[in-house]
Write an enzyme that holds these catalytic residues in place. Structure first.
Site, PDB file in Angstrom:
ATOM      1  N   LYS A   1     -33.626  86.138   7.526  1.00 35.18           N
ATOM      2  CA  LYS A   1     -33.768  84.771   6.839  1.00 35.18           C
ATOM      3  C   LYS A   1     -31.906  84.606   5.974  1.00 35.18           C
ATOM      4  O   LYS A   1     -31.932  85.571   5.693  1.00 35.18           O
ATOM      5  CB  LYS A   1     -34.673  84.320   6.346  1.00 35.18           C
ATOM      6  CG  LYS A   1     -35.374  83.350   5.501  1.00 35.18           C
ATOM      7  CD  LYS A   1     -36.278  82.424   6.743  1.00 35.18           C
ATOM      8  CE  LYS A   1     -36.174  81.231   6.802  1.00 35.18           C
ATOM      9  NZ  LYS A   1     -37.614  80.791   7.823  1.00 35.18           N
TER      10      LYS A   1
ATOM     11  N   HIS B   1     -35.986  95.836  11.371  1.00 34.84           N
ATOM     12  CA  HIS B   1     -34.749  96.292  12.735  1.00 34.84           C
ATOM     13  C   HIS B   1     -35.726  97.054  13.452  1.00 34.84           C
ATOM     14  O   HIS B   1     -35.606  97.757  14.778  1.00 34.84           O
ATOM     15  CB  HIS B   1     -34.076  97.082  12.386  1.00 34.84           C
ATOM     16  CG  HIS B   1     -32.747  96.967  10.841  1.00 34.84           C
ATOM     17  ND1 HIS B   1     -31.751  97.166  10.628  1.00 34.84           N
ATOM     18  CD2 HIS B   1     -32.289  95.662  11.533  1.00 34.84           C
ATOM     19  CE1 HIS B   1     -31.355  96.040   9.874  1.00 34.84           C
ATOM     20  NE2 HIS B   1     -31.683  94.801  10.323  1.00 34.84           N
TER      21      HIS B   1
ATOM     22  N   SER C   1     -38.081  79.498  20.183  1.00 33.12           N
ATOM     23  CA  SER C   1     -36.181  79.578  19.998  1.00 33.12           C
ATOM     24  C   SER C   1     -35.968  81.259  20.618  1.00 33.12           C
ATOM     25  O   SER C   1     -34.578  81.477  21.308  1.00 33.12           O
ATOM     26  CB  SER C   1     -35.616  80.297  18.731  1.00 33.12           C
ATOM     27  OG  SER C   1     -35.625  79.705  18.085  1.00 33.12           O
TER      28      SER C   1
ATOM     29  N   LYS D   1     -34.499  88.207  13.856  1.00 25.24           N
ATOM     30  CA  LYS D   1     -34.334  86.691  13.863  1.00 25.24           C
ATOM     31  C   LYS D   1     -34.824  86.158  12.673  1.00 25.24           C
ATOM     32  O   LYS D   1     -36.068  86.226  12.263  1.00 25.24           O
ATOM     33  CB  LYS D   1     -34.948  86.024  14.859  1.00 25.24           C
ATOM     34  CG  LYS D   1     -34.965  84.926  15.329  1.00 25.24           C
ATOM     35  CD  LYS D   1     -34.526  84.556  17.157  1.00 25.24           C
ATOM     36  CE  LYS D   1     -34.447  83.373  17.220  1.00 25.24           C
ATOM     37  NZ  LYS D   1     -33.340  82.932  16.118  1.00 25.24           N
TER      38      LYS D   1
ATOM     39  N   ASP E   1     -46.253  87.878  19.226  1.00 24.02           N
ATOM     40  CA  ASP E   1     -45.579  88.752  20.325  1.00 24.02           C
ATOM     41  C   ASP E   1     -43.461  88.122  20.926  1.00 24.02           C
ATOM     42  O   ASP E   1     -43.794  88.126  21.761  1.00 24.02           O
ATOM     43  CB  ASP E   1     -46.219  88.701  21.488  1.00 24.02           C
ATOM     44  CG  ASP E   1     -47.605  89.637  21.396  1.00 24.02           C
ATOM     45  OD1 ASP E   1     -47.616  90.693  20.486  1.00 24.02           O
ATOM     46  OD2 ASP E   1     -48.940  89.346  22.102  1.00 24.02           O
TER      47      ASP E   1
HETATM   48  P1  NAD Z   1     -36.592  69.906   7.543  1.00 17.35           P
HETATM   49  O1  NAD Z   1     -35.082  69.104   5.704  1.00 17.35           O
HETATM   50  O2  NAD Z   1     -36.779  68.842   7.763  1.00 17.35           O
HETATM   51  O3  NAD Z   1     -37.484  68.745   5.926  1.00 17.35           O
HETATM   52  C1  NAD Z   1     -38.306  69.185   4.670  1.00 17.35           C
HETATM   53  C2  NAD Z   1     -38.756  67.244   4.351  1.00 17.35           C
HETATM   54  O4  NAD Z   1     -39.752  67.611   3.356  1.00 17.35           O
HETATM   55  C3  NAD Z   1     -38.066  66.923   4.215  1.00 17.35           C
HETATM   56  O5  NAD Z   1     -37.758  65.843   4.705  1.00 17.35           O
HETATM   57  C4  NAD Z   1     -38.070  66.404   2.755  1.00 17.35           C
HETATM   58  O6  NAD Z   1     -37.098  65.595   1.780  1.00 17.35           O
HETATM   59  C5  NAD Z   1     -39.570  66.967   2.036  1.00 17.35           C
HETATM   60  N1  NAD Z   1     -39.661  67.059   0.871  1.00 17.35           N
HETATM   61  C6  NAD Z   1     -38.989  68.254   0.244  1.00 17.35           C
HETATM   62  N2  NAD Z   1     -39.644  67.831  -1.057  1.00 17.35           N
HETATM   63  C7  NAD Z   1     -40.728  67.357  -0.635  1.00 17.35           C
HETATM   64  C8  NAD Z   1     -41.533  67.246  -1.695  1.00 17.35           C
HETATM   65  N3  NAD Z   1     -41.602  67.506  -2.800  1.00 17.35           N
HETATM   66  N4  NAD Z   1     -42.711  66.275  -0.992  1.00 17.35           N
HETATM   67  C9  NAD Z   1     -42.647  65.610   0.560  1.00 17.35           C
HETATM   68  N5  NAD Z   1     -41.773  66.237   0.954  1.00 17.35           N
HETATM   69  C10 NAD Z   1     -40.796  66.449   0.135  1.00 17.35           C
HETATM   70  O7  NAD Z   1     -37.220  70.777   6.748  1.00 17.35           O
HETATM   71  P2  NAD Z   1     -38.086  71.855   7.711  1.00 17.35           P
HETATM   72  O8  NAD Z   1     -36.935  72.679   9.050  1.00 17.35           O
HETATM   73  O9  NAD Z   1     -40.074  70.781   8.431  1.00 17.35           O
HETATM   74  O10 NAD Z   1     -39.610  72.988   6.823  1.00 17.35           O
HETATM   75  C11 NAD Z   1     -40.362  72.547   5.675  1.00 17.35           C
HETATM   76  C12 NAD Z   1     -41.267  74.249   6.080  1.00 17.35           C
HETATM   77  O11 NAD Z   1     -41.135  73.976   7.444  1.00 17.35           O
HETATM   78  C13 NAD Z   1     -40.174  75.358   5.524  1.00 17.35           C
HETATM   79  O12 NAD Z   1     -41.528  75.681   4.994  1.00 17.35           O
HETATM   80  C14 NAD Z   1     -39.762  75.851   6.472  1.00 17.35           C
HETATM   81  O13 NAD Z   1     -39.067  77.743   5.526  1.00 17.35           O
HETATM   82  C15 NAD Z   1     -40.533  75.430   7.601  1.00 17.35           C
HETATM   83  N6  NAD Z   1     -40.479  76.315   8.526  1.00 17.35           N
HETATM   84  C16 NAD Z   1     -39.027  75.605   9.560  1.00 17.35           C
HETATM   85  C17 NAD Z   1     -39.277  76.190  11.069  1.00 17.35           C
HETATM   86  C18 NAD Z   1     -38.441  75.055  11.836  1.00 17.35           C
HETATM   87  O14 NAD Z   1     -38.303  74.892  12.887  1.00 17.35           O
HETATM   88  N7  NAD Z   1     -37.480  74.202  11.637  1.00 17.35           N
HETATM   89  C19 NAD Z   1     -39.655  76.750  11.290  1.00 17.35           C
HETATM   90  C20 NAD Z   1     -40.599  77.396  10.384  1.00 17.35           C
HETATM   91  C21 NAD Z   1     -41.133  77.348   9.737  1.00 17.35           C
END
Ligand code: NAD
Length: 468
Positions: A105, A63, A361, A69, A98
């Site tokens: 989460k 905090h 965001s 976020k 920044d």
């Molecule tokens: P998403 O659900 O849009 O996509 C994830 C994809 O990975 C899916 O298409 C799924 O089928 C595939 N997948 C799952 N298991 C798999 C495997 N074993 N091998 C290959 N592909 C596999 O999720 P996302 O939002 O793209 O998030 C992916 C990662 O990025 C996560 O670790 C998330 O925490 C991180 N992330 C996401 C954001 C965001 O803005 N969405 C921001 C920062 C970090």
């Protein structure tokens, strides 16, 4: 899967960086610990009339800045340890780019493929209600966003539920980000994380000193890339890397992977997957039935963008890529990290590389609170100012400038241009901060990124008068 928990992995990386700083043990402990975790279990009426129980968590790591976020993840294996680990990474991520937020989460333990759209809606709305009851959501307290398994649609349900119960409607739009455009979303948010991954990798490939260490040419043009996960982050990262001149030679999804050393067209692969229900059997590509083996394909850059702990002690020594761009959170375990560094790999760490999502965001949250679209007030004004300067140059020099170039130069930025240039600047500046810290401390980029984050959070605490 490594037996060391995700949170312990994060703590090991944190402690490695903390040893490079001069803060007292108390400060280092305070910056590391998670302020609070709320665990929920609530009933879900399934479409067939039966009742199920859904487990969920919200962790608020720090905090030191408000609001906190972090995304909400819908995944079958999510647990409290993972949510706390991800919230911890969020604090450091925000500090690195920044963005003035603390880290948080959320996780809901479901495999969304087992639920209908209406069931997902009921889960999302009930979750929002549970968070509201405990003051764990709101524009000034805690602002969720999409993560694995969630997207704009879930964010719209969160906003709508929040709107129904809040007595502060004026700023309610800012209670969640990653919303659809018509409901307070911002242009460029959906693709922001993947675009940020691209900007970060491109920046690293422009860094002559880094390229010299790898024995590579500067630039993306001659680089080959493998991406794991074709979701929000992986798809956009792959697409922009392809558009930026790199060759995508491998793409992996959970049902399998495909390989073509001559290059894959990302959009066309996604079309093929939609049409056939699988990434496999893409024309001209070789199938890899065991998807995880795609991580070991020959390539310059590997972008794991699915889930955590996919590069472990079991496969780290077989990874052929020399640059790892962590699109996902925590894809490389601490032990695997050591093996890759020993092999001379350059790892662009999650806390930096996937920070594009939270950066945009932040822009969305600012736009919601200011109640005005970026560019609305100043677009015409900056257009006419630039035109005046160019016409004065023409008059002064007597040289008629090319009219097309003038029109391009005076075109004021639309919201999407402003968002993308803000993101580009953020990713570029953060890369150089981290790279400089790495050179100064003679360490790797992940440790450097944590050092930068620890120092910034410590300054924030000091400014609050909490630490002497
Ligand atoms: P998403 O659900 O849009 O996509 C994830 C994809 O990975 C899916 O298409 C799924 O089928 C595939 N997948 C799952 N298991 C798999 C495997 N074993 N091998 C290959 N592909 C596999 O999720 P996302 O939002 O793209 O998030 C992916 C990662 O990025 C996560 O670790 C998330 O925490 C991180 N992330 C996401 C954001 C965001 O803005 N969405 C921001 C920062 C970090």
């Amino acid at each position: 899967m490594s037996h060391v928990s995700f949170l312990d992995q994060v703590y090991r990386m944190y402690e490695k960086a903390a040893a490079h700083t001069k803060h007292t043990d108390g400060i280092i402990d305070q910056i590391r610990i998670c302020n609070s975790v709320y665990a929920m279990e609530f009933p879900l009426k399934r479409d067939d009339g039966s009742i199920g129980v859904v487990k969920a968590w919200r962790a608020e790591h720090s905090h030191h800045k408000l609001p906190v976020k972090g995304g909400i993840r819908f995944a079958p294996n999510v647990n409290e340890d993972e949510v706390v680990a991800l919230a911890t990474l969020m604090t450091f991520k925000c500090a690195i780019v920044d963005v003035p937020f603390g880290g948080a989460k959320g996780g809901v333990k479901i495999d969304r493929r087992d639920y209908s759209q209406t069931e997902i809606e009921r889960i999302t709305r009930r979750l929002t209600f549970e968070l509201m009851k405990k003051n764990l959501i709101g524009p000034g307290v805690d602002v969720p966003a999409p993560d694995y398994g969630t997207g704009a649609k879930e964010m719209a349900w969160i906003l709508d539920t929040y709107n129904q119960f809040t007595d502060q409607p004026l700023d309610a739009l800012a209670c969640v980000t990653g919303k659809p455009l018509g409901q307070g979303g911002i242009h460029g948010r959906t693709e922001a994380t993947g675009r940020g991954v691209f900007f970060g990798i491109r920046e690293a490939c422009q860094d002559k000193a880094a390229m010299d260490e790898l024995g590579w040419n500067v630039g993306l043009k001659d680089k080959t890339v493998v991406v794991q996960g074709l979701g929000n982050v992986g798809y956009h990262a792959a697409l922009y890397l392809q558009e930026g001149g790199a060759t995508i030679v491998g793409l992996a999804e959970y049902e399998g992977a495909i390989h073509n050393p001559d290059g894959l067209d990302v959009k066309d692969v996604v079309r093929h997957r939609k049409e056939t229900g699988s990434i496999l059997n893409y024309p001209g590509a070789t199938n890899i039935e065991n998807s995880v083996e795609a991580l070991e394909l020959p390539c310059h850059i590997l972008v794991p963008a699915a889930l955590e702990a996919v590069i472990t002690t079991r496969n780290a020594s077989r990874i052929q890529a020399r640059m790892i761009g962590e699109g996902a959170n925590g894809p490389v375990t601490a032990d695997a990290d050591a093996i890759l560094l020993e092999k001379g790999c350059m790892i662009l760490p999650d806390v930096y590389l996937n920070a594009g999502g939270v950066t945009v965001s932040y822009f969305e949250w600012l736009r919601n609170l200011s109640h005005v679209r970026f560019g609305r007030m100043n677009k015409r004004f900056s257009q006419s100012s630039s035109e005046k300067v160019l016409r004065a140059i023409e008059k002064g020099t007597g040289v008629k400038l090319d009219e097309t170039l003038i029109q391009e130069a005076i075109a004021g930025g639309d919201e999407v241009d402003l968002v993308n240039s803000g993101l580009e600047e953020t990713m570029s500046a953060a890369y150089h901060q981290i790279a400089e810290a790495a050179r100064k401390e003679k360490t790797d980029l992940r440790t450097a990124a944590f050092i930068v984050a620890i120092n910034k959070v410590a300054v924030a605490y000091k400014e609050m008068g909490i630490f002497p």
